[in-house]
Scaffold this active site. Sequence first.
Site, PDB file in Angstrom:
ATOM      1  N   LYS A  28      -9.409  -7.176 -12.296  1.00  0.00           N
ATOM      2  CA  LYS A  28     -10.068  -8.468 -12.263  1.00  0.00           C
ATOM      3  C   LYS A  28      -9.392  -9.570 -11.206  1.00  0.00           C
ATOM      4  CE  LYS A  28     -11.805  -7.330 -16.505  1.00  0.00           C
ATOM      5  NZ  LYS A  28     -12.975  -7.195 -16.891  1.00  0.00           N
ATOM      6  N   HIS A 138      -4.650   2.306  -1.916  1.00  0.00           N
ATOM      7  CA  HIS A 138      -5.370   3.415  -2.370  1.00  0.00           C
ATOM      8  C   HIS A 138      -6.217   3.854  -1.193  1.00  0.00           C
ATOM      9  CE1 HIS A 138      -3.035   4.460  -6.001  1.00  0.00           C
ATOM     10  NE2 HIS A 138      -3.903   3.468  -6.750  1.00  0.00           N
ATOM     11  N   ASP A 171       6.823   0.466  -2.402  1.00  0.00           N
ATOM     12  CA  ASP A 171       5.875   0.408  -3.636  1.00  0.00           C
ATOM     13  C   ASP A 171       6.176   0.789  -4.849  1.00  0.00           C
ATOM     14  OD1 ASP A 171       3.699   1.147  -5.057  1.00  0.00           O
ATOM     15  OD2 ASP A 171       2.223   1.754  -3.172  1.00  0.00           O
ATOM     16  N   HIS A 175       1.414   3.514  -9.860  1.00  0.00           N
ATOM     17  CA  HIS A 175       0.282   4.531  -9.093  1.00  0.00           C
ATOM     18  C   HIS A 175       0.872   4.671  -7.685  1.00  0.00           C
ATOM     19  CE1 HIS A 175      -2.340   2.748 -11.995  1.00  0.00           C
ATOM     20  NE2 HIS A 175      -2.566   4.094 -12.500  1.00  0.00           N
ATOM     21  N   PHE A 184       0.711   7.100   7.588  1.00  0.00           N
ATOM     22  CA  PHE A 184       1.863   7.052   8.295  1.00  0.00           C
ATOM     23  C   PHE A 184       2.436   8.330   8.131  1.00  0.00           C
ATOM     24  CE2 PHE A 184       0.870   2.659   7.348  1.00  0.00           C
ATOM     25  CZ  PHE A 184       0.573   2.179   8.923  1.00  0.00           C
ATOM     26  N   ASP A 262       1.420  -3.004 -12.699  1.00  0.00           N
ATOM     27  CA  ASP A 262       1.009  -2.300 -13.587  1.00  0.00           C
ATOM     28  C   ASP A 262       2.062  -1.324 -14.059  1.00  0.00           C
ATOM     29  OD1 ASP A 262       0.925  -1.054 -11.415  1.00  0.00           O
ATOM     30  OD2 ASP A 262      -0.920  -0.048 -11.353  1.00  0.00           O
TER      31      ASP A 262
END
Length: 435
Positions: A28, A138, A171, A175, A184, A262
């Site tokens: 969203k 992703h 990160d 996920h 990379f 998330d």
Amino acid sequence: MADSKVRVCYYHDPTIGGFYYNPGHPMKPHRLSLTHSLVLNYGLHKKMKVYRPHRATHEELLEFHTEGYLSFLKECNPGNVNDHTAGCRNYIAGDDCPMFDGVYKYCQSYTGGTLEGAQKLINGEADIAINWAGGLHHARKEEASGFCYVNDIVLGILELLKYHPRVLYIDIDIHHGDGVQDAFYNTDRVMCVSFHKYGGGFFPGTGDIEETGMGRGKNYSLNVPLSDGVDDHMYVELFRDVIGKVMRFYRPTAVVFQSGADSLQCDRLGCFNLTLKGHAKCLAFVKNYGLPTLLVGGGGYTIKNVARCWTYETSVCLDTELENDLPFNEYLAFFGPDFRLHPPPQPLYSNQNTRRDIEDIKRNIAETLRSLDCAPSVQMRQLPSEAFQSSFLQTMESGDAPDIRIPEQDDDNYVQHEAEFYEDEADNDGEPAGF
């Protein structure tokens, strides 16, 4: 400008929240409108420079993506998707990346903020650049995947590599950052470190601890695979241990931090038990190294918690404490029933990560880093400070050609001296109201 000792710039496109994937889709973009509203109503905009990003050009996107793929994104829409069945088959992985109306403009918008943030860091105009709309990790060179179409992170890192010899990518999305790692995987100029859920068919299925790079990039990809239910204490301890070692061995000159929300408790697609404070402690730890940092968003599907998280982490960048009671704003109803910045902890999953698991990860990462001879170096050339400043903005600042019409984007980027602003009638260069 800011009271904060750290110079922060922040990017927000007011149109970004109007994009809509499709009914029932967990992604969203409206979450960015909620975030920006909280940032404004907490008054954080007064302590940093706020910009509307340009829409990344086709040529800028071609720095990583292919012409065929970008042309497909540009031309395909819900009205003609049946005419692009070959493109959908070639360029879309699965059914989680719908070709919604305006998808190409959406990509241009979120990527523009990441590119401009990188340029501000290169020019030395900011210490931290924030683009919560970015972080779509992703996307591949010619493939949309995992709600991501254009990989703004890869493009931002490529921009930083024009000036910085070594870039560290971190990160903390639940996920795995597979698209960035793949881009990379064969270079030592970028070290990718991803903390994520792994196993049990969890998307995207990559991110095993044995994935460490190839060729010149061997041992420059580090993966921290975790199981359900990891909590603040365990996660932050592990993060500090791994990133502390990475900083000592790799010695990056810039950082890109993907702060996917998330990995928070109660996320619609997540299974970790992190609180906002635990999540933000990771960012604070990296901030303390004082390196130029590009901060982007990412995942996050319980949108009220995404807005809370990214607002709080904006305040962390600014060294500013926020009241727990949310300020009044146009989206206040979203944050019920507690209407607090930090909702009560609600661990939904039992912690499947054992102490032995954590110690094994620490030991494996340490062994991988010890195999590196030294931080890699590369011959660089100094870029002029005005390298990324538009000719229109230079004209405006010089005072030449006063009748020229300045494009909206450059007008947005022009920053008035702080003495031009005052809070109320009683604040007039320190003088009392009246004459």
